[in-house]
Motif scaffolding. Structure first.
Motif, PDB file in Angstrom:
ATOM      1  N   VAL A   1     -16.672   1.075  -4.351  1.00 29.32           N
ATOM      2  CA  VAL A   1     -15.004  -0.177  -4.466  1.00 29.32           C
ATOM      3  C   VAL A   1     -13.456  -0.336  -4.248  1.00 29.32           C
ATOM      4  N   VAL A   2     -13.053  -0.952  -3.257  1.00 25.31           N
ATOM      5  CA  VAL A   2     -11.661  -0.857  -4.126  1.00 25.31           C
ATOM      6  C   VAL A   2     -11.333  -2.021  -3.804  1.00 25.31           C
ATOM      7  N   MET A   3     -11.174  -2.612  -4.562  1.00 26.67           N
ATOM      8  CA  MET A   3     -10.419  -4.265  -4.898  1.00 26.67           C
ATOM      9  C   MET A   3      -8.826  -4.610  -4.369  1.00 26.67           C
ATOM     10  N   MET A   4      -9.087  -4.931  -3.734  1.00 26.69           N
ATOM     11  CA  MET A   4      -7.142  -5.016  -3.087  1.00 26.69           C
ATOM     12  C   MET A   4      -6.998  -6.765  -4.370  1.00 26.69           C
ATOM     13  N   VAL A   5      -6.053  -7.498  -4.589  1.00 26.42           N
ATOM     14  CA  VAL A   5      -5.419  -8.279  -5.356  1.00 26.42           C
ATOM     15  C   VAL A   5      -4.389  -8.311  -5.532  1.00 26.42           C
ATOM     16  N   GLY A   6      -3.526  -9.465  -5.628  1.00 25.62           N
ATOM     17  CA  GLY A   6      -1.825  -9.668  -5.201  1.00 25.62           C
ATOM     18  C   GLY A   6      -1.715 -10.885  -4.507  1.00 25.62           C
ATOM     19  N   LEU A   7      -0.550 -11.810  -4.486  1.00 19.05           N
ATOM     20  CA  LEU A   7      -0.150 -12.630  -4.293  1.00 19.05           C
ATOM     21  C   LEU A   7      -0.893 -13.311  -2.843  1.00 19.05           C
ATOM     22  N   GLN A   8      -0.240 -14.667  -2.830  1.00 19.10           N
ATOM     23  CA  GLN A   8      -0.671 -14.595  -1.298  1.00 19.10           C
ATOM     24  C   GLN A   8       1.086 -14.474  -0.362  1.00 19.10           C
ATOM     25  N   GLY A   9       0.937 -14.103   0.515  1.00 22.04           N
ATOM     26  CA  GLY A   9       2.165 -13.444   1.478  1.00 22.04           C
ATOM     27  C   GLY A   9       2.925 -12.003   1.089  1.00 22.04           C
ATOM     28  N   SER A  10       2.110 -11.409   0.227  1.00 22.23           N
ATOM     29  CA  SER A  10       2.621 -10.372  -0.096  1.00 22.23           C
ATOM     30  C   SER A  10       1.604  -8.803   1.472  1.00 22.23           C
ATOM     31  N   GLY A  11       1.284  -9.329   2.044  1.00 24.20           N
ATOM     32  CA  GLY A  11       0.668  -8.571   2.940  1.00 24.20           C
ATOM     33  C   GLY A  11      -0.864  -7.656   2.745  1.00 24.20           C
ATOM     34  N   LYS A  12      -1.687  -8.478   1.785  1.00 26.60           N
ATOM     35  CA  LYS A  12      -2.605  -8.103   1.136  1.00 26.60           C
ATOM     36  C   LYS A  12      -3.879  -7.561   2.108  1.00 26.60           C
ATOM     37  N   THR A  13      -4.502  -8.296   2.960  1.00 30.64           N
ATOM     38  CA  THR A  13      -4.871  -8.572   4.428  1.00 30.64           C
ATOM     39  C   THR A  13      -4.953  -7.152   4.954  1.00 30.64           C
ATOM     40  N   THR A  14      -3.331  -7.301   5.419  1.00 31.21           N
ATOM     41  CA  THR A  14      -2.639  -6.164   6.403  1.00 31.21           C
ATOM     42  C   THR A  14      -2.879  -5.071   5.758  1.00 31.21           C
ATOM     43  N   THR A  15      -2.391  -4.660   5.029  1.00 34.38           N
ATOM     44  CA  THR A  15      -2.129  -3.771   3.793  1.00 34.38           C
ATOM     45  C   THR A  15      -4.262  -3.653   3.591  1.00 34.38           C
ATOM     46  N   THR A  16      -4.917  -3.961   3.344  1.00 34.46           N
ATOM     47  CA  THR A  16      -6.476  -3.703   2.693  1.00 34.46           C
ATOM     48  C   THR A  16      -6.964  -2.952   4.476  1.00 34.46           C
ATOM     49  N   ALA A  17      -6.423  -3.682   5.935  1.00 30.43           N
ATOM     50  CA  ALA A  17      -6.413  -3.027   6.651  1.00 30.43           C
ATOM     51  C   ALA A  17      -6.123  -1.862   7.148  1.00 30.43           C
ATOM     52  N   LYS A  18      -4.986  -1.815   6.793  1.00 31.59           N
ATOM     53  CA  LYS A  18      -4.364  -0.130   6.862  1.00 31.59           C
ATOM     54  C   LYS A  18      -4.506   0.509   5.685  1.00 31.59           C
ATOM     55  N   LEU A  19      -4.787   0.768   5.030  1.00 25.90           N
ATOM     56  CA  LEU A  19      -6.009   1.405   3.498  1.00 25.90           C
ATOM     57  C   LEU A  19      -6.845   1.650   4.607  1.00 25.90           C
ATOM     58  N   ALA A  20      -8.151   1.116   4.797  1.00 25.60           N
ATOM     59  CA  ALA A  20      -9.023   0.994   5.421  1.00 25.60           C
ATOM     60  C   ALA A  20      -9.237   2.521   6.563  1.00 25.60           C
ATOM     61  N   LYS A  21      -7.840   2.064   7.435  1.00 22.15           N
ATOM     62  CA  LYS A  21      -8.158   3.148   8.651  1.00 22.15           C
ATOM     63  C   LYS A  21      -7.015   4.521   7.562  1.00 22.15           C
ATOM     64  N   TYR A  22      -6.877   4.221   6.315  1.00 22.35           N
ATOM     65  CA  TYR A  22      -6.352   5.463   6.034  1.00 22.35           C
ATOM     66  C   TYR A  22      -7.068   6.578   5.639  1.00 22.35           C
ATOM     67  N   ILE A  23      -8.122   5.778   5.143  1.00 24.95           N
ATOM     68  CA  ILE A  23      -9.275   5.905   4.491  1.00 24.95           C
ATOM     69  C   ILE A  23     -10.281   6.722   5.262  1.00 24.95           C
ATOM     70  N   ARG A  24     -10.656   6.075   6.522  1.00 28.72           N
ATOM     71  CA  ARG A  24     -11.534   7.303   8.176  1.00 28.72           C
ATOM     72  C   ARG A  24     -10.391   7.968   8.287  1.00 28.72           C
ATOM     73  N   GLU A  25      -9.577   8.112   8.528  1.00 31.52           N
ATOM     74  CA  GLU A  25      -9.208   8.995   9.430  1.00 31.52           C
ATOM     75  C   GLU A  25      -8.549   9.524   8.894  1.00 31.52           C
ATOM     76  N   ARG A  26      -7.993   9.647   7.080  1.00 34.26           N
ATOM     77  CA  ARG A  26      -7.301  10.338   6.355  1.00 34.26           C
ATOM     78  C   ARG A  26      -8.560  11.549   5.314  1.00 34.26           C
ATOM     79  N   HIS A  27      -9.512  10.465   4.623  1.00 33.49           N
ATOM     80  CA  HIS A  27     -10.785  11.154   4.386  1.00 33.49           C
ATOM     81  C   HIS A  27     -11.444  11.144   4.915  1.00 33.49           C
ATOM     82  N   GLY A  28     -11.846  10.567   6.414  1.00 37.10           N
ATOM     83  CA  GLY A  28     -12.775  10.885   7.183  1.00 37.10           C
ATOM     84  C   GLY A  28     -14.035  10.330   6.119  1.00 37.10           C
TER      85      GLY A  28
END
Length: 490
Positions: free
Chosen positions: A103-130
């Protein structure tokens, strides 16, 4: 982001290196200037003070002052302390080897780009770590937040938890974990809600979610453009939630860089990732040593090679290499190279990562050069017919006029592009004469200024010249004059 700080430090170091010997007064004067530069870059005062004290203590030692190159020694000390301030040489990546689902929990203030970063990291994990990833939005407060993550999930090809209206964050977290187990998901990304400011309700909600999900990673997403306030936010979160790392967004912006330099020292948590653009693949692992190299104008060739490996398609590279070995190079090949440069971040990004390119990058800015030139060149080639792209010699005055009108440019721009192609085509023929691929390897292996040529097709720069950009000739004295003209803003 670090341009202003880099310029200030560069001026200080130039003066130090220009002196044959240094005394303690010289070093302390330089440290005062560096301290001012750090504070102007919005670095937290206690962090700046500790940094200067550590550097000064080492730099005024007799081993440094009596060395053959004391200026260079001081630069090395500053570099090493910068690396330490940013988190040390070794990158601390995500802990993904625990029993799934991790479980990777993303926290932060509203407007910091949290939701987009969650998607970026998910893509990164799928592509870089398989790893097989899944995302779940726990944000029931912000309108359409859950729908936004679902849309992003489709774009990055990562599954998202189905939305159940009215369900609260803790219940969503429980359902997400059960769903992840049933679907044999390796990594579960939980995108929690944010607020406009730190408040107790936000903290209580995050603690409740953490209690039911037992996250392996709790990543704080911070907008680096908020400057010193980002450090205050990080400090508040680290006191309430068991953070394991920080993700800095908008690192490609024009902030002064103080947040990045202060975050590790203030929170004690490593900066694990940096968002470098709006695209969903614009995220990279944060390496303290590489960032320190960029700040001090030493370039970042390792990141450049990694970016090239991630963006340049292997089959396209092989196709181009074979054609180059035969001395063939048409406008389709040129267009392919231009697009690769765009995918890698454009001229400015490439120049910033190359050693010795700091002054060239500044010259580009002063002369009005920008990355729009790549778009204009691509538009010119796109306005040609397939036959014209394959056989540029067909381009007569009438055809040039048509292409200029179709691409929104001038006939002289078309002429400049064609002339640049001719120069590059001649270089391809030289490669063939040098022995094809073996000659090409020798050409790429040579380079001016110890930079290995960086794949420039116009030949290596002269001694001390900046390395070449792919397909554009040396950015030093060898840069074609027609390309310089084409790159100037209208």
């Amino acid at each position: 982001m670090f341009d202003n700080l880099s310029d200030r430090l560069g001026n200080v170091f130039d003066r130090l290196r220009g002196r044959g010997s240094l005394n303690e007064a010289d070093v302390r004067e330089a440290m005062r200037e560096i301290r001012v530069a750090l504070l102007e870059a919005d670095v937290a005062l206690p962090v700046a003070r500790r940094f200067i004290d550590a550097v000064t203590e080492k730099a005024v030692g007799q081993d440094v002052l009596r060395s053959v190159t004391p200026g260079q020694q001081v630069v090395k000390i500053v570099h090493d302390e910068l690396v330490e301030m940013l988190g040390g040489q070794e990158h601390q990546g995500l802990l993904l080897e625990a029993k799934p689902p991790v479980v990777v929990m993303m926290v932060g203030l509203q407007g910091s780009g949290k939701t987009t970063t969650t998607a970026k990291l998910a893509k990164y994990i799928r592509e870089r770590h398989g790893k097989k990833a899944m995302m779940a939005s726990l944000d029931v407060a912000r309108p359409a937040a859950q729908e936004q993550l679902a849309v992003l999930g489709e774009q990055v090809d990562v599954a998202t938890l189905p939305i159940v209206k009215g369900q609260q964050p803790v219940d969503i977290a429980r359902r997400a974990i059960e769903s992840a187990k049933l679907q044999a998901v390796d990594v579960l990304m939980l995108d929690t809600a944010g607020r406009l400011h730190v408040d107790q309700a936000l903290m209580d909600e995050m603690k409740a979610v953490a209690a039911v999900s037992s996250p392996t990673e709790v990543l704080l997403v911070v907008d680096s453009l908020t400057g010193q306030d980002a450090v205050n936010v990080a400090q508040s979160f680290s006191g309430e939630v068991p953070l394991t790392g920080v993700v800095l967004t908008r690192m490609d912006g024009d902030a002064r860089g103080g947040a990045a330099l202060s975050m590790r020292a203030v929170t004690g948590k490593p900066i694990k990732f940096a968002g470098t653009g709006e695209k969903l693949d614009a995220i990279e692992a944060f390496h303290a040593g590489r960032v320190a190299d960029r700040i001090l104008g030493m370039g970042d060739v390792v990141s450049l090679v990694e970016k090239a490996a991630a963006t340049v398609k292997e089959e396209e590279a092989e196709h181009l290499a074979k054609r180059m070995a035969k001395g063939q190079f048409d406008l389709n090949d040129l267009r392919m190279q231009l697009r690769q440069m765009q995918n890698m971040g454009g001229l400015g990004m490439l120049a910033g990562m190359m050693p010795g390119m700091k002054k060239a990058k500044a010259a580009m800015a002063e002369s009005g050069m920008d990355d729009k030139v790549l778009v204009h060149m691509d538009a010119i080639i796109g306005s040609m017919t397939a036959k014209e792209r394959a056989r540029p010699e067909l381009m007569n005055a009438k055809r040039k006029k048509r292409v200029a009108a179709g691409s929104g440019t001038q006939v002289q721009d078309v002429n400049k592009l064609l002339k640049m192609h001719q120069e590059m085509a001649r270089a391809m023929k030289q490669i063939k004469k040098m022995g094809g691929l073996k000659g090409l390897a020798a050409m790429f292996g040579a380079g001016g200024g110890g930079a290995g040529g960086m794949g420039g097709l116009g030949g290596p720069g002269g001694a001390g010249a900046p390395p070449s950009l792919p397909g554009l000739g040396g950015m030093g004295g060898n840069m074609p004059s027609n390309l310089q003209d084409l790159m100037k803003k209208k």
